[in-house]
Write an enzyme that holds these catalytic residues in place. Structure first.
Site, short mmCIF file in Angstrom:
data_model
loop_
_atom_site.label_atom_id
_atom_site.label_comp_id
_atom_site.label_asym_id
_atom_site.label_seq_id
_atom_site.Cartn_x
_atom_site.Cartn_y
_atom_site.Cartn_z
N CYS A 52 -1.54 6.37 -1.54
CA CYS A 52 -1.16 6.90 -0.22
C CYS A 52 -1.88 8.22 0.04
CB CYS A 52 0.36 7.01 -0.10
SG CYS A 52 0.89 7.19 1.61
N HIS B 236 2.32 1.94 -1.09
CA HIS B 236 3.02 2.51 -2.24
C HIS B 236 3.19 1.42 -3.31
CE1 HIS B 236 3.95 6.68 -1.20
NE2 HIS B 236 3.83 6.25 0.05
N GLU C 290 3.61 1.76 -6.35
CA GLU C 290 4.62 2.08 -7.38
C GLU C 290 5.98 1.47 -7.04
OE1 GLU C 290 3.68 4.08 -5.06
OE2 GLU C 290 5.41 5.19 -4.31
#
Ligand code: MN
Length: 246
Positions: free
Chosen positions: A119, A221, A223
């Site tokens: 990001c 994102h 993660e």
């Protein structure tokens, strides 16, 4: 038995007025803020995560101990770094954090460490290579707010098309990839030496340095999507490359 040491930046520095202390907690002060999904995803990929507090003088020293680097999401990058005037919808900046993360990235590239930039991290990667950013895609590109989803980060809300023959395609399987979206900025002019690896309707969603084993940026994102094999593969790829330098 432990995996390669993967440093994770904490781009957001929460100011005391945005901290909500309980009666028994510490006095209000600036705080590091990092979503727990980042270290969890690094660990799921086989790495040993460590969080990096900003201290500009220590960038080279801390990178010398690391095997890999994750540049996390966070606030907008100061447009002075790419010589553009600020847009009316530019969000809050952290120039000291920008400098710290650029120093970490520079040191990591000098040492040949793998870098996963997420990001804001991908935007920083582009700026470090001399690129520029859209400061507010909602108004500058009239994209509406589809890139700032209301759903949780673990949910996917738009697709990206991954370019064949890229490291990203090799890791994720390529083709159409479902992603989440929490950004109002994006890559404008691509930094020199980088390659665009995924797009959504012309908007850059991923980049990489094809001359390096693993310098990859994703606008989504990843993660928060690590339970999906294609997204976990990004962290596994980072760790696998880090293991060769560990
Ligand atoms: Mn998006």
């Amino acid at each position: 038995m432990h995996g390669p040491l993967i440093g994770i930046t904490t781009s957001e520095l929460r100011t005391p007025d945005r901290v909500d202390p309980t009666p028994s907690s510490e006095p209000p002060q600036r705080e590091l803020a990092l979503g727990l999904d980042y270290p969890v995803a690094v660990a799921a990929g086989g790495g040993l995560p460590v969080v990096l507090p900003p201290h500009l003088d220590q960038a080279e020293d801390v990178v010398s101990r690391l095997d890999g680097l994750v540049l996390a999401g966070g606030p907008d990058i100061n447009p002075a770094l790419y010589a553009h005037p600020p847009h009316a919808n530019l969000g809050p900046n952290e120039p000291a954090t920008d400098a710290w993360e650029l120093a970490l990235l520079t040191a990591a590239l000098e040492r040949g460490l793998p870098v996963l930039a997420i990001c804001r991290g991908m935007q920083l990667l582009n700026v470090a290579y001399g690129g520029t950013l859209w400061q507010d895609i909602n108004t500058e590109l009239e994209l509406g707010d589809v890139h700032r989803q209301k759903e949780r980060g673990s949910e996917v809300t738009h697709d990206v098309e991954v370019d064949d023959g890229t490291q990203l395609a090799a890791l994720t399987g390529g083709g159409t990839l479902a992603v989440n979206s929490f950004h109002h900025q994006a890559v404008q002019d691509l930094g020199s030496g980088l390659r665009i690896t995924a797009r959504d309707q012309g908007l850059v969603e991923a980049i990489e340095d094809p001359a390096r084993p693993f310098v990859i940026g994703v606008q989504w994102h990843a993660e928060s999507l690590y339970r999906r094999p294609a997204q976990l593969a990004l962290f596994q790829g980072l760790v696998a490359t880090a293991a060769t330098s560990a």
